[in-house]
Design a protein around this motif. Sequence first.
Motif, PDB file in Angstrom:
ATOM      1  N   GLY A   9      49.405  32.967  31.049  1.00  0.00           N
ATOM      2  CA  GLY A   9      49.621  33.276  32.460  1.00  0.00           C
ATOM      3  C   GLY A   9      50.922  32.687  32.962  1.00  0.00           C
ATOM      4  O   GLY A   9      51.695  32.097  32.217  1.00  0.00           O
ATOM      5  N   GLY A  10      51.169  32.849  34.259  1.00  0.00           N
ATOM      6  CA  GLY A  10      52.368  32.274  34.843  1.00  0.00           C
ATOM      7  C   GLY A  10      52.873  33.065  36.018  1.00  0.00           C
ATOM      8  O   GLY A  10      52.169  33.915  36.576  1.00  0.00           O
ATOM      9  N   LEU A  11      54.114  32.784  36.380  1.00  0.00           N
ATOM     10  CA  LEU A  11      54.781  33.437  37.499  1.00  0.00           C
ATOM     11  C   LEU A  11      55.747  34.491  36.973  1.00  0.00           C
ATOM     12  O   LEU A  11      56.540  34.207  36.067  1.00  0.00           O
ATOM     13  N   GLN A  13      58.154  38.131  38.296  1.00  0.00           N
ATOM     14  CA  GLN A  13      58.634  38.959  39.397  1.00  0.00           C
ATOM     15  C   GLN A  13      57.969  40.334  39.355  1.00  0.00           C
ATOM     16  O   GLN A  13      57.559  40.802  38.280  1.00  0.00           O
ATOM     17  N   PRO A  14      57.875  41.003  40.496  1.00  0.00           N
ATOM     18  CA  PRO A  14      57.356  42.373  40.497  1.00  0.00           C
ATOM     19  C   PRO A  14      58.121  43.241  39.514  1.00  0.00           C
ATOM     20  O   PRO A  14      59.361  43.161  39.417  1.00  0.00           O
ATOM     21  N   GLY A  15      57.367  44.058  38.796  1.00  0.00           N
ATOM     22  CA  GLY A  15      57.968  44.897  37.765  1.00  0.00           C
ATOM     23  C   GLY A  15      58.022  44.248  36.401  1.00  0.00           C
ATOM     24  O   GLY A  15      58.331  44.910  35.403  1.00  0.00           O
ATOM     25  N   GLY A  16      57.732  42.960  36.342  1.00  0.00           N
ATOM     26  CA  GLY A  16      57.782  42.242  35.086  1.00  0.00           C
ATOM     27  C   GLY A  16      56.522  42.400  34.255  1.00  0.00           C
ATOM     28  O   GLY A  16      55.601  43.135  34.625  1.00  0.00           O
ATOM     29  N   SER A  17      56.505  41.677  33.139  1.00  0.00           N
ATOM     30  CA  SER A  17      55.395  41.777  32.189  1.00  0.00           C
ATOM     31  C   SER A  17      54.894  40.395  31.800  1.00  0.00           C
ATOM     32  O   SER A  17      55.649  39.413  31.805  1.00  0.00           O
ATOM     33  N   LEU A  18      53.644  40.348  31.450  1.00  0.00           N
ATOM     34  CA  LEU A  18      53.023  39.151  30.880  1.00  0.00           C
ATOM     35  C   LEU A  18      52.005  39.596  29.844  1.00  0.00           C
ATOM     36  O   LEU A  18      51.429  40.686  29.964  1.00  0.00           O
ATOM     37  N   ARG A  19      51.773  38.738  28.861  1.00  0.00           N
ATOM     38  CA  ARG A  19      50.699  38.986  27.907  1.00  0.00           C
ATOM     39  C   ARG A  19      49.757  37.801  27.931  1.00  0.00           C
ATOM     40  O   ARG A  19      50.169  36.667  27.690  1.00  0.00           O
ATOM     41  N   LEU A  20      48.506  38.090  28.200  1.00  0.00           N
ATOM     42  CA  LEU A  20      47.472  37.065  28.153  1.00  0.00           C
ATOM     43  C   LEU A  20      46.778  37.117  26.797  1.00  0.00           C
ATOM     44  O   LEU A  20      46.572  38.187  26.235  1.00  0.00           O
ATOM     45  N   SER A  21      46.426  35.942  26.303  1.00  0.00           N
ATOM     46  CA  SER A  21      45.697  35.836  25.045  1.00  0.00           C
ATOM     47  C   SER A  21      44.344  35.189  25.278  1.00  0.00           C
ATOM     48  O   SER A  21      44.186  34.340  26.167  1.00  0.00           O
ATOM     49  N   CYS A  22      43.390  35.575  24.466  1.00  0.00           N
ATOM     50  CA  CYS A  22      42.041  35.020  24.528  1.00  0.00           C
ATOM     51  C   CYS A  22      41.618  34.750  23.086  1.00  0.00           C
ATOM     52  O   CYS A  22      41.282  35.682  22.358  1.00  0.00           O
ATOM     53  N   ALA A  23      41.697  33.502  22.688  1.00  0.00           N
ATOM     54  CA  ALA A  23      41.411  33.111  21.312  1.00  0.00           C
ATOM     55  C   ALA A  23      40.025  32.473  21.228  1.00  0.00           C
ATOM     56  O   ALA A  23      39.693  31.594  22.031  1.00  0.00           O
ATOM     57  N   ALA A  24      39.247  32.905  20.257  1.00  0.00           N
ATOM     58  CA  ALA A  24      37.867  32.424  20.139  1.00  0.00           C
ATOM     59  C   ALA A  24      37.715  31.421  19.006  1.00  0.00           C
ATOM     60  O   ALA A  24      38.391  31.518  17.972  1.00  0.00           O
ATOM     61  N   SER A  25      36.842  30.475  19.205  1.00  0.00           N
ATOM     62  CA  SER A  25      36.399  29.587  18.139  1.00  0.00           C
ATOM     63  C   SER A  25      34.887  29.486  18.224  1.00  0.00           C
ATOM     64  O   SER A  25      34.302  29.603  19.300  1.00  0.00           O
ATOM     65  N   LEU A  85      54.074  44.806  36.654  1.00  0.00           N
ATOM     66  CA  LEU A  85      53.188  44.009  37.505  1.00  0.00           C
ATOM     67  C   LEU A  85      53.556  44.130  38.977  1.00  0.00           C
ATOM     68  O   LEU A  85      54.738  44.249  39.339  1.00  0.00           O
ATOM     69  N   LYS A  86      52.523  44.080  39.802  1.00  0.00           N
ATOM     70  CA  LYS A  86      52.666  44.201  41.247  1.00  0.00           C
ATOM     71  C   LYS A  86      52.120  42.947  41.914  1.00  0.00           C
ATOM     72  O   LYS A  86      51.265  42.265  41.342  1.00  0.00           O
ATOM     73  N   PRO A  87      52.570  42.654  43.128  1.00  0.00           N
ATOM     74  CA  PRO A  87      52.028  41.474  43.822  1.00  0.00           C
ATOM     75  C   PRO A  87      50.503  41.492  43.930  1.00  0.00           C
ATOM     76  O   PRO A  87      49.866  40.429  43.862  1.00  0.00           O
ATOM     77  N   GLU A  88      49.930  42.675  44.045  1.00  0.00           N
ATOM     78  CA  GLU A  88      48.472  42.762  44.163  1.00  0.00           C
ATOM     79  C   GLU A  88      47.746  42.472  42.853  1.00  0.00           C
ATOM     80  O   GLU A  88      46.520  42.412  42.821  1.00  0.00           O
ATOM     81  N   VAL A 114      47.768  34.208  37.169  1.00  0.00           N
ATOM     82  CA  VAL A 114      48.889  35.143  37.119  1.00  0.00           C
ATOM     83  C   VAL A 114      49.374  35.331  38.551  1.00  0.00           C
ATOM     84  O   VAL A 114      48.593  35.708  39.433  1.00  0.00           O
ATOM     85  N   THR A 115      50.644  35.037  38.769  1.00  0.00           N
ATOM     86  CA  THR A 115      51.236  35.185  40.092  1.00  0.00           C
ATOM     87  C   THR A 115      52.431  36.127  39.993  1.00  0.00           C
ATOM     88  O   THR A 115      53.339  35.889  39.193  1.00  0.00           O
ATOM     89  N   VAL A 116      52.386  37.189  40.779  1.00  0.00           N
ATOM     90  CA  VAL A 116      53.472  38.164  40.800  1.00  0.00           C
ATOM     91  C   VAL A 116      54.163  38.046  42.152  1.00  0.00           C
ATOM     92  O   VAL A 116      53.592  38.394  43.192  1.00  0.00           O
ATOM     93  N   SER A 117      55.368  37.538  42.130  1.00  0.00           N
ATOM     94  CA  SER A 117      56.079  37.272  43.374  1.00  0.00           C
ATOM     95  C   SER A 117      57.572  37.203  43.121  1.00  0.00           C
ATOM     96  O   SER A 117      58.012  36.773  42.052  1.00  0.00           O
ATOM     97  N   SER A 118      58.327  37.627  44.115  1.00  0.00           N
ATOM     98  CA  SER A 118      59.778  37.506  44.025  1.00  0.00           C
ATOM     99  C   SER A 118      60.253  36.201  44.661  1.00  0.00           C
ATOM    100  O   SER A 118      61.449  35.918  44.669  1.00  0.00           O
TER     101      SER A 118
END
Length: 118
Positions: A9-11, A13-25, A85-88, A114-118
């Motif tokens: 996750g993270g911050l 800007q609008p229009g940008g991309s992020l990849r979230l991971s979910c690792a199991a043990s 990504l959008k602010p919403e 996840v924060t989408v903000s300019s």
Amino acid sequence: QVQLVQSGGGLVQPGGSLRLSCAASGVSLDYYAIAWFRQAPGKEREGVSCITSSDDTSHEDSVEGRFTVSRDNAKNTVYLQMNSLKPEDTAVYYCAAAGSCHLSPDYWGQGTQVTVSS
């Protein structure tokens, strides 16, 4: 002990991309559907995307065409790729393992902001 550990996750800007991971043990994700949920401040938690044990995917209408969910069984990890990504889209995102995309999850990740903000 079963754990789903999220990262990515993270911050952004609008229009940008992020990849979230979910690792199991402690459990193999091969046999589980993995759903992604999100909860924005003051709003109820909502389902975003889901991938079945046979790799069928589904998405909530507002993210269709922008979000992709995939799994790497060798790494016992599921990913949520979020583009345009959008602010919403700002929310805490959770992954969860369930018998199917229509059942209540058995296991939950810790959540990631996840924060989408300019």
